[in-house]
Each structure stands twice: as C-alpha cells, then as structure tokens.
Design a protein around this motif. Structure first.
Motif, PDB file in Angstrom:
ATOM      1  N   THR A 113      25.444 -18.458 -10.169  1.00 44.18           N
ATOM      2  CA  THR A 113      24.407 -19.199 -10.840  1.00 44.18           C
ATOM      3  C   THR A 113      24.341 -20.607 -10.242  1.00 44.18           C
ATOM      4  N   VAL A 114      23.828 -21.558 -11.028  1.00 47.36           N
ATOM      5  CA  VAL A 114      23.695 -22.939 -10.559  1.00 47.36           C
ATOM      6  C   VAL A 114      24.920 -23.782 -10.931  1.00 47.36           C
ATOM      7  N   HIS A 115      25.370 -23.682 -12.178  1.00 51.50           N
ATOM      8  CA  HIS A 115      26.386 -24.573 -12.753  1.00 51.50           C
ATOM      9  C   HIS A 115      27.802 -24.062 -12.436  1.00 51.50           C
ATOM     10  N   SER A 116      28.642 -24.939 -11.902  1.00 49.45           N
ATOM     11  CA  SER A 116      29.991 -24.538 -11.477  1.00 49.45           C
ATOM     12  C   SER A 116      30.824 -23.939 -12.614  1.00 49.45           C
ATOM     13  N   GLY A 117      30.743 -24.527 -13.793  1.00 50.63           N
ATOM     14  CA  GLY A 117      31.550 -24.029 -14.910  1.00 50.63           C
ATOM     15  C   GLY A 117      31.128 -22.630 -15.325  1.00 50.63           C
ATOM     16  N   ALA A 138      26.068 -22.615  -7.292  1.00 54.84           N
ATOM     17  CA  ALA A 138      27.267 -23.289  -7.829  1.00 54.84           C
ATOM     18  C   ALA A 138      28.356 -23.503  -6.784  1.00 54.84           C
ATOM     19  N   GLY A 139      28.813 -24.766  -6.691  1.00 51.17           N
ATOM     20  CA  GLY A 139      29.743 -25.132  -5.622  1.00 51.17           C
ATOM     21  C   GLY A 139      31.219 -24.989  -5.964  1.00 51.17           C
ATOM     22  N   ALA A 140      31.541 -24.611  -7.204  1.00 45.65           N
ATOM     23  CA  ALA A 140      32.948 -24.518  -7.659  1.00 45.65           C
ATOM     24  C   ALA A 140      33.887 -24.139  -6.516  1.00 45.65           C
ATOM     25  N   LYS A 184      30.659 -35.603 -15.903  1.00 45.16           N
ATOM     26  CA  LYS A 184      32.062 -35.182 -16.025  1.00 45.16           C
ATOM     27  C   LYS A 184      32.113 -33.664 -16.190  1.00 45.16           C
ATOM     28  N   TYR A 185      32.016 -32.982 -15.102  1.00 45.84           N
ATOM     29  CA  TYR A 185      32.287 -31.531 -15.093  1.00 45.84           C
ATOM     30  C   TYR A 185      32.632 -31.166 -13.660  1.00 45.84           C
ATOM     31  N   GLN A 186      32.951 -29.901 -13.480  1.00 38.69           N
ATOM     32  CA  GLN A 186      33.560 -29.469 -12.216  1.00 38.69           C
ATOM     33  C   GLN A 186      32.825 -29.934 -10.955  1.00 38.69           C
ATOM     34  N   PHE A 238      24.245 -36.066  -8.665  1.00 37.66           N
ATOM     35  CA  PHE A 238      23.374 -35.661  -9.778  1.00 37.66           C
ATOM     36  C   PHE A 238      22.366 -34.677  -9.207  1.00 37.66           C
ATOM     37  N   ALA A 239      21.778 -33.861 -10.079  1.00 33.55           N
ATOM     38  CA  ALA A 239      20.800 -32.875  -9.601  1.00 33.55           C
ATOM     39  C   ALA A 239      19.802 -32.585 -10.711  1.00 33.55           C
ATOM     40  N   GLY A 240      18.676 -31.996 -10.313  1.00 30.09           N
ATOM     41  CA  GLY A 240      17.677 -31.552 -11.287  1.00 30.09           C
ATOM     42  C   GLY A 240      17.086 -32.704 -12.083  1.00 30.09           C
ATOM     43  N   GLY A 265      22.972 -34.554  -1.200  1.00 31.59           N
ATOM     44  CA  GLY A 265      21.519 -34.445  -1.093  1.00 31.59           C
ATOM     45  C   GLY A 265      20.808 -33.815  -2.281  1.00 31.59           C
ATOM     46  N   PHE A 266      21.576 -33.210  -3.208  1.00 34.10           N
ATOM     47  CA  PHE A 266      20.933 -32.639  -4.399  1.00 34.10           C
ATOM     48  C   PHE A 266      20.160 -33.710  -5.157  1.00 34.10           C
ATOM     49  N   LEU A 267      20.590 -34.954  -4.979  1.00 37.33           N
ATOM     50  CA  LEU A 267      19.973 -36.084  -5.665  1.00 37.33           C
ATOM     51  C   LEU A 267      18.459 -36.123  -5.460  1.00 37.33           C
ATOM     52  N   VAL A 314      16.213 -26.993  -1.386  1.00 36.22           N
ATOM     53  CA  VAL A 314      17.459 -26.335  -0.976  1.00 36.22           C
ATOM     54  C   VAL A 314      17.758 -25.119  -1.863  1.00 36.22           C
ATOM     55  N   TYR A 315      17.374 -25.188  -3.120  1.00 37.13           N
ATOM     56  CA  TYR A 315      17.663 -24.076  -4.041  1.00 37.13           C
ATOM     57  C   TYR A 315      16.849 -22.842  -3.659  1.00 37.13           C
ATOM     58  N   ALA A 316      15.593 -23.083  -3.288  1.00 40.15           N
ATOM     59  CA  ALA A 316      14.739 -21.982  -2.819  1.00 40.15           C
ATOM     60  C   ALA A 316      15.342 -21.354  -1.561  1.00 40.15           C
TER      61      ALA A 316
HETATM   62  C1  PHB Z   1      27.182 -27.105  -9.629  1.00 39.12           C
HETATM   63  O1  PHB Z   1      27.388 -27.179 -10.858  1.00 39.12           O
HETATM   64  O2  PHB Z   1      28.000 -26.544  -8.880  1.00 39.12           O
HETATM   65  C2  PHB Z   1      25.960 -27.673  -9.037  1.00 39.12           C
HETATM   66  C3  PHB Z   1      24.811 -27.863  -9.803  1.00 39.12           C
HETATM   67  C4  PHB Z   1      23.672 -28.372  -9.231  1.00 39.12           C
HETATM   68  C5  PHB Z   1      23.651 -28.697  -7.891  1.00 39.12           C
HETATM   69  C6  PHB Z   1      24.781 -28.544  -7.108  1.00 39.12           C
HETATM   70  C7  PHB Z   1      25.944 -28.022  -7.681  1.00 39.12           C
HETATM   71  O3  PHB Z   1      22.548 -29.184  -7.338  1.00 39.12           O
END
Ligand code: PHB
Length: 399
Positions: A113-117, A138-140, A184-186, A238-240, A265-267, A314-316
C-alpha cells in the motif's frame, strides 16, 4: 459398525484428498482447473482512498490499470478480477483489511500500500499465508530488509533510498547544520535516519529532528521553533495533502527565503499545482521526475493524461511498474498461477519504466537512479542524477 476394511479405504481416500489439496496449493493442478473454468486472476488492491494519502492511492490504481490496459486488461492472457479495500492509511485496521483480501476473497496477488505502518501488517499477513505481495509505494525498510521474503516484492523504494543522497547536495551548497522535520511514524523516522546517515558522512550535523503525529498539519509551533534554531537549511519528509499544507505554511511563515527547504521528492509529487508559488525553486531528491527526457516517460505521461485527465506523478509510475512486473511474470508462466515460477520471473525482471530502466535487488527492491529535481513552474525539473543505480543495503535480509 465400521470394519477395518472401511477404515483403510477411508484413510486412503483422505490421503488422496490431502495429496490433491497440497498439489493444488503448490500450484501444479490449480492452473489446469483454473483454465478449465476460465478462472480470472484475483488481484487485491489495498490502498488509501480516503485521508491525506487518498490521491496517492488513486494514482497507483490508475497507473496499474494503465499497464494492464496495454495488454487488453489481462495477465498472461487471463482476465483479471479486482477486490478493493480502502485501508485509510490506518495501521490499526491493517491486519483485518489484509486478512479480508487474503482469507475471504482468496486473492492470488495482493497489491498495497502507501503507508509504511499499514504495509508492515500486510507483510506479516502474507508471510503467514504465502500470498504474493507487491508493494507499490510504502518504503518501510524492513519489508525488503529484516522481514524480506520470497513472496514479497516492492516496485517503489525503501525509505532509505530517496533521501540518502540529499545530505551531500546540501553540504555541497555549504549548508552543514540542518533540521529534519516530518510526521512521527515509520516513513518519517526512517527518512530522518537515512538523511542523517548520508549527511554526517559529508560533515553535516542534524541539529534537531522535529515531529508531529501523522497525519496532523498544525505546523505553526514547529515552524516557530525552526525560526529560533536558525539552521543553515531544513530537510523534510511529507507527502500528499500534508505536503501541500507544509510547503504553503513554510512560505507563509516567511522562512522560504531565509532557510532553504529541501525534501525527499514526495514533497512536490502530484501537488505542485496546489502548492503554487510556495513550491517554486524547492530542491528534492527522488527516483522519478515528470520532466525526465526518456521516450518511455513521454509516452507514459501522454497515455496517463489521456486516460485520467490528470498529470502522472511518481505514484502513478509505481502503480504502472507494478502492472509491468506482474505482466512480465504472468507472460512467463503463460497465465498460470505457478507461484515459484512467478517469483523467479519477477526476480529476473527488467522494468522499462518511465523512471528509467530498473531491476530487482536480491531483497526484491528496485535498484534505481535517484534524481535531483527543482520545482519550476509546476514541473519537477531534473538537475542531475544525484546517485546512479542506488541499491538499498537491505539490512537484516537473509534470503
Ligand atoms: C510511507 O508511509 O512509506 C510513505 C508514504 C507516502 C510517501 C512515501 C512513503 O509519499
């Protein structure tokens, strides 16, 4: 009354059934049955469709469908049936959501998915079930590090990768004291750790790490703190939706011209238009740029824009590459759900991506170029290749 003979016959039948079951599970009988019934490949999409990462989830699905559409919507000649879950980027719901797709819907391939957690929970579920998992964002770090597994693949990046070259770029500009700010998350914490590792190697110091809970956007107190610390520069993840607000607030606080802002670059991905003038000139590092002069990028962007009336980001690209990877694998098996053969094919795949060609590391994560980009009039312009063929160290991966 049950005779010994009856028992023997029953035992034989059960043994036969068990053998049949495990052969089917191993994938040797299933394909023939599946073809006979014209079965579809079941693909589970577990992505955020609400919340701060909603537009990221949509872009990933769009990219994935675009790739499939190039082959008539099929995988190795087989029709695809989709099962969708909105994971809301909520780790607390992640195990249940993944189990719904794996156990109830019995998907052949899980994408998310998108979110690492949330991704961490998905990895744990498929390590139990053996389901193929493709992570399109997700980059975890652990997913292709300490928790790496034969059935887990990533088509995006590790949190370690995009910011690894960033410190050197800042140090080259004479900025040796930086603040790192994030959620403050992974993903935020792993980005901070990777940034620090790269920055310290070139003589930089992270004077302070600042965090707020995900997905809060009340940045004011932290921006005031940055102003009082007066670092040479600020780096961030930060992203989104949150990235839109952060970039705007940073400029509105009067910091943009005083303390240069850098980021992974997600910024500035998919949000440049919403950020407007506040984003102009921002330098970021990422494994993609919309302005990459690669023929594949140009055709991809035109096709994406035509299909979805929006600009690819990048997500596409990551969603699209997930489609390309699965297609290559299913073409090798001629549509058969032979898990071992699919894994082998994905390990050997070379992806002709809009980001540039990439292949899988032994830990199943892309080995890829990281670009330095500058936001200019709504585009992430490529300044240089910040790091050629960067491979995640895959710490703790034993495979
Ligand atoms: C992530 O939670 O791993 C994550 C979320 C959004 C991004 C990049 C990494 O753009």
């Amino acid at each position: 009354m049950t005779t010994n003979n009856d028992l023997g016959a029953r035992r034989k039948f059960l043994q036969g059934a068990a053998a049949l079951g495990s052969a089917a599970a191993a994938g040797s009988l299933w394909p023939a049955l599946a073809r006979a019934q014209g079965a579809k490949v079941k693909v589970g999409l577990m992505l955020p469709y609400t919340g701060t990462y909603a537009q990221l989830g949509v872009a990933i699905e769009n990219g994935f469908r675009l790739a499939l559409g190039e082959k008539g919507g099929k995988l190795g000649g087989r029709e695809v049936e989709f099962f969708k879950v909105d994971d809301e980027s909520d780790p607390a719901k992640a195990t249940d959501n993944a189990n719904r797709l794996v156990t109830r819907d019995k998907v052949d391939v899980l994408i998310g998915t998108v979110h690492s957690g949330v991704a961490m929970a998905m990895v744990r579920v498929v390590k139990e079930s053996g389901t193929l998992l493709l992570i399109p964002n997700a980059g975890a770090d652990a997913a292709t590090g300490a928790l790496c597994a034969p059935n887990v693949f990533r088509t995006s990046f590790t949190n370690w990768q995009p910011v690894h070259p960033l410190g050197r770029i800042m140090a080259e500009r004479g900025q040796k004291r930086a603040v790192f700010i994030s959620w403050k998350y992974q993903a935020g914490e792993e980005s901070a750790a990777s940034f620090k590792e790269g920055y310290e190697k070139v003589g930089g110091t992270v004077v302070k790490e600042l965090y707020l809970p995900f997905p809060n956007v009340e940045f004011q107190a932290l921006l005031t703190e940055i102003a009082s610390i007066k670092p040479d520069a600020v780096a961030c993840f930060f992203a989104g939706g949150g990235a839109v607000k952060f970039v705007k607030d940073y400029a509105a606080a009067g910091l943009k011209d005083k303390i240069p802002l850098y980021g992974s670059g997600f910024l500035t991905e998919g949000v440049l238009e919403q950020q407007g003038a506040a984003a102009e000139g921002l330098l970021t590092t990422l494994h993609y740029s919309d302005a990459l002069e690669i023929p594949k990028n140009k055709t991809f962007r035109v096709a994406y824009n035509r299909a979805y009336k929006s600009q690819a980001d990048v997500y596409a690209v990551q969603g699209y590459d997930t489609g390309l990877l699965l297609q290559q694998a299913f073409e090798k098996t001629k549509g058969e759900m032979d898990k071992d053969a699919l894994i082998k094919a994905m390990e050997a795949a070379v992806i002709d991506s809009p980001r540039g060609q990439w292949k899988m590391s032994h830990a199943h994560n892309p080995i890829q170029d990281i670009y330095l980009r500058r936001a200019e009039r709504g585009e992430n312009k490529v300044i240089s290749v910040a790091w050629k063929a960067l491979e995640d160290p895959a710490r703790g991966c034993k495979m």
